[in-house]
Design an enzyme around this catalytic site. Structure first.
Site, PDB file in Angstrom:
ATOM      1  N   HIS A 187      27.682-106.029 -17.919  1.00  0.00           N
ATOM      2  CA  HIS A 187      28.077-104.844 -18.682  1.00  0.00           C
ATOM      3  C   HIS A 187      26.992-103.788 -18.545  1.00  0.00           C
ATOM      4  CE1 HIS A 187      31.767-106.374 -20.531  1.00  0.00           C
ATOM      5  NE2 HIS A 187      31.173-107.548 -20.485  1.00  0.00           N
ATOM      6  N   HIS A 208      30.364-112.183 -14.836  1.00  0.00           N
ATOM      7  CA  HIS A 208      31.615-111.854 -14.135  1.00  0.00           C
ATOM      8  C   HIS A 208      31.386-110.815 -13.038  1.00  0.00           C
ATOM      9  CE1 HIS A 208      31.693-108.824 -17.302  1.00  0.00           C
ATOM     10  NE2 HIS A 208      32.252-109.641 -18.193  1.00  0.00           N
ATOM     11  N   ALA A 212      32.679-104.821 -14.763  1.00  0.00           N
ATOM     12  CA  ALA A 212      31.799-104.215 -15.763  1.00  0.00           C
ATOM     13  C   ALA A 212      30.358-104.086 -15.265  1.00  0.00           C
ATOM     14  CB  ALA A 212      31.849-104.988 -17.079  1.00  0.00           C
ATOM     15  N   HIS A 242      41.097-110.297 -11.589  1.00  0.00           N
ATOM     16  CA  HIS A 242      39.826-109.610 -11.795  1.00  0.00           C
ATOM     17  C   HIS A 242      39.146-109.250 -10.476  1.00  0.00           C
ATOM     18  CE1 HIS A 242      40.086-110.866 -16.013  1.00  0.00           C
ATOM     19  NE2 HIS A 242      39.091-110.041 -16.264  1.00  0.00           N
ATOM     20  N   ASP A 263      36.473-116.920 -18.460  1.00  0.00           N
ATOM     21  CA  ASP A 263      36.474-115.751 -19.357  1.00  0.00           C
ATOM     22  C   ASP A 263      37.756-115.765 -20.188  1.00  0.00           C
ATOM     23  OD1 ASP A 263      35.572-113.466 -20.590  1.00  0.00           O
ATOM     24  OD2 ASP A 263      35.945-112.123 -18.911  1.00  0.00           O
ATOM     25  N   LEU A 296      41.618-104.715 -18.216  1.00  0.00           N
ATOM     26  CA  LEU A 296      41.599-106.173 -18.271  1.00  0.00           C
ATOM     27  C   LEU A 296      40.649-106.631 -19.364  1.00  0.00           C
ATOM     28  CD1 LEU A 296      41.573-107.166 -14.485  1.00  0.00           C
ATOM     29  CD2 LEU A 296      43.319-107.804 -16.165  1.00  0.00           C
ATOM     30  N   ALA A 297      41.095-107.598 -20.159  1.00  0.00           N
ATOM     31  CA  ALA A 297      40.321-108.043 -21.318  1.00  0.00           C
ATOM     32  C   ALA A 297      40.246-109.566 -21.318  1.00  0.00           C
ATOM     33  CB  ALA A 297      40.962-107.540 -22.610  1.00  0.00           C
TER      34      ALA A 297
END
Length: 372
Positions: A187, A208, A212, A242, A263, A296-297
């Protein structure tokens, strides 16, 4: 000590495939047989149980709910072959994190029946860049050593995601590493140079990969470039939403121990509909989980599907198994998990020839798959 048990089939050991039997109670007692190509028989595959270091939820429950959420999550993921996991938090006010970690600590101390082993916490936020939240709520904040130590005292933080470009975070990376945590970069809007500096200060992985974080450009390699050029470990989400299969393969060529995570969210194992991810509402539809704006969450992925996805894009089963089991265990420094060898925990998955789960054992306990 559990009663002695035995399985027969194609057993994947650190030295290769053995056609034979594995005998175990809570740990593996011995493996007997001969090295053999599993393509030459029709026996089932016996692999190490899956290790998932990024789990937000499942079965309609989210780790930030506290209460019995983590027990529900650990049971659901065990039904899909995950034998050990990190309960993963969301960016949130400290009071919310305290409540979530208090509940997680209970599951860390005692594994529930039919459940994966909760190894500890992956603290994903709040120490991230507010300009690269992804699906994280807008509670990003600068980290202090004292605050992390306070949270760590509530439940063991094994892995922490940090944006190293934020004020004071580079020095914090070094301090957290000295505390025994694995520090991941994520992030983040950091540059390639800031990523390299974080690695030099003790960061060991990336959260990931591709998602991010600042992207790769040939004149500004960004955080993705730092990962591809320098990382030994990184997590990646192989739900094929993703990250494009080609980008997954590129990362595998660059990062020796690229490992897979789900995730996963509360929507995992549930029908399409509306669920919570921390303080945010997410929507499950068409196999994905998204915020209202389409971001995407997290995912609905389970680790058995992650294994099948890897094989579907061209990996052989042995390589795919390492990426859903062994490398993640290695990353956390757990030589007794993520592999089938004498005295390892009896964390075992059995799959048929189509790679469908037929049995799961967590520390020798056979998991009830009836409600999977």
């Amino acid at each position: 000590m559990r009663d002695a048990q035995q399985l027969q089939g194609n057993i994947l050991t650190p030295k290769g495939w053995i056609q034979g039997t594995v005998n175990f109670s809570d740990r593996i007692a011995n493996i007997q047989g001969a090295f053999s190509d599993p393509a030459k028989n029709d026996l089932p595959y016996i692999l190490p149980g899956f290790v998932d270091l990024h789990v937000h939820g499942a079965g309609g429950k989210d780790t930030m709910e506290a209460g019995d959420a983590v027990q529900v999550i650990a049971r659901m993921h065990a039904q899909h072959g995950t034998t050990s996991m990190l309960a993963t938090t969301m960016t949130a006010p400290v009071s919310d994190l305290e409540q979530a970690l208090q509940a997680i600590s209970i599951s860390c101390k005692e594994r529930g029946k039919n459940s994966a082993r909760v190894l500890g916490v992956h603290l994903e936020g709040p120490y991230i860049n507010p300009g690269k939240l992804g699906a994280q709520p807008d509670f990003a904040t600068l980290a202090t050593l004292e605050q992390v130590q306070h949270l760590h005292a509530i439940a063991p933080i094994k892995l922490i995601t940090v944006a190293p470009e934020m004020e004071g975070h580079l020095e914090l990376v070094k301090q957290l590493t000295e505390m025994g945590m694995q520090v991941q970069i994520g992030h983040t809007l950091g540059t390639y140079e800031e990523g390299v500096a974080a690695l030099e200060n003790g960061a060991t992985g990336f959260t990931h990969l591709y998602n991010a974080m600042s992207r790769l450009d040939h004149r500004a390699p960004g955080m993705v470039g730092a990962a591809l050029a320098h990382a030994k470990f990184s997590e990646i989400i192989p739900d094929l939403l993703h990250v494009h299969p080609g980008a997954i393969k590129a990362a595998m060529r660059a990062i020796p121990h690229l490992y897979c995570v789900t995730d996963s969210t509360a929507a995992s194992g549930m029908p399409d509909g509306q669920y919570m991810l921390g303080r945010q509402v997410v929507h499950k539809c068409l196999g994905g989980v998204r915020l209202e704006d389409g971001t995407l969450a997290g995912s609905t992925l389970t680790m058995d599907q992650a294994l099948r996805n890897l094989v579907s894009i061209g990996l052989d089963l042995q390589d795919a198994s390492r990426r859903v089991s062994t490398y993640a265990a290695d990353y956390l420094g757990l030589p007794e998990r993520g592999r089938l060898q004498i005295n390892s925990y009896a964390d075992i998955v059995v799959l048929d020839r189509e790679l469908n789960l037929t049995a799961v054992y967590v520390e020798g306990e056979k998991i009830d798959l009836a409600n999977a």
